[in-house]
Design a protein around this motif. Sequence first.
Motif, mmCIF file in Angstrom:
data_model
loop_
_atom_site.group_PDB
_atom_site.id
_atom_site.type_symbol
_atom_site.label_atom_id
_atom_site.label_comp_id
_atom_site.label_asym_id
_atom_site.label_seq_id
_atom_site.Cartn_x
_atom_site.Cartn_y
_atom_site.Cartn_z
ATOM 1 N N GLY A 51 -30.060 12.019 -42.332
ATOM 2 C CA GLY A 51 -29.887 12.359 -41.331
ATOM 3 C C GLY A 51 -28.665 13.276 -40.908
ATOM 4 N N ILE A 52 -28.420 13.442 -39.698
ATOM 5 C CA ILE A 52 -27.342 14.268 -39.214
ATOM 6 C C ILE A 52 -26.512 13.340 -38.380
ATOM 7 C CG2 ILE A 52 -26.242 16.312 -37.896
ATOM 8 C CD1 ILE A 52 -28.964 17.403 -38.418
ATOM 9 N N ARG A 53 -25.216 13.122 -38.407
ATOM 10 C CA ARG A 53 -24.163 12.351 -37.796
ATOM 11 C C ARG A 53 -23.220 12.902 -37.132
ATOM 12 N NH1 ARG A 53 -22.943 7.318 -36.660
ATOM 13 N NH2 ARG A 53 -24.270 6.348 -38.010
ATOM 14 N N THR A 54 -23.088 12.740 -35.739
ATOM 15 C CA THR A 54 -21.732 13.085 -35.211
ATOM 16 C C THR A 54 -21.234 11.896 -34.587
ATOM 17 O OG1 THR A 54 -22.723 13.492 -32.995
ATOM 18 C CG2 THR A 54 -22.845 15.351 -34.656
ATOM 19 N N LYS A 55 -20.074 12.158 -33.735
ATOM 20 C CA LYS A 55 -19.344 10.950 -33.105
ATOM 21 C C LYS A 55 -20.452 10.559 -32.006
ATOM 22 C CE LYS A 55 -15.324 10.148 -30.090
ATOM 23 N NZ LYS A 55 -14.223 10.730 -29.489
ATOM 24 N N HIS A 56 -21.215 11.019 -31.402
ATOM 25 C CA HIS A 56 -22.252 10.733 -30.181
ATOM 26 C C HIS A 56 -23.449 10.398 -30.710
ATOM 27 C CE1 HIS A 56 -18.628 11.657 -27.699
ATOM 28 N NE2 HIS A 56 -18.629 12.865 -28.157
ATOM 29 N N PHE A 57 -24.205 10.795 -31.764
ATOM 30 C CA PHE A 57 -25.574 10.731 -31.963
ATOM 31 C C PHE A 57 -25.820 10.763 -33.346
ATOM 32 C CE2 PHE A 57 -25.257 15.363 -31.872
ATOM 33 C CZ PHE A 57 -25.862 15.832 -32.741
#
Length: 146
Positions: A51-57
């Motif tokens: 998946g795709i990870r950022t700080k918020h999701f």
Amino acid sequence: MLLKIVLRYLIMFYLMTVLSVSGHELFHYAAAKLLRFSKVFLCIGFENVCGIRTKHFFLSPLAFTGFVEYEESGQKAYPVHHLFLFYFSGILFNLILTAAAVFLNNYILLFINIIIIAVSLLPFGGAQSDLYHFRQLCSKERNKSL
């Protein structure tokens, strides 16, 4: 021909599951943001898997599960009615989708959402349900006030 029909239903089942789970978690996320919960994190799919990870999701195409976390305020607790709105907002989405499924005679979507609602309302911890988490927070707040 039979393989084509089976494949079609598997794809429909997958897409309707993704819609139901993603909508459920997005309603939790929207409620948390509207209620001004701090440091809200949205996960749709199995965390850290494809998946795709950022700080918020974190977003994954394997959207068969998910969660929304927020930072508990150390100084003041969130009011119980805010917690209720947060935890039951996801179930509200699934109730809306259930009504739409009945209206559209879509039994697959109906089945998926009834299962999600039932699992979300399980009262014991093994299921990690919305109702269980809500009850845990309410009992923790009650113990703090004693």
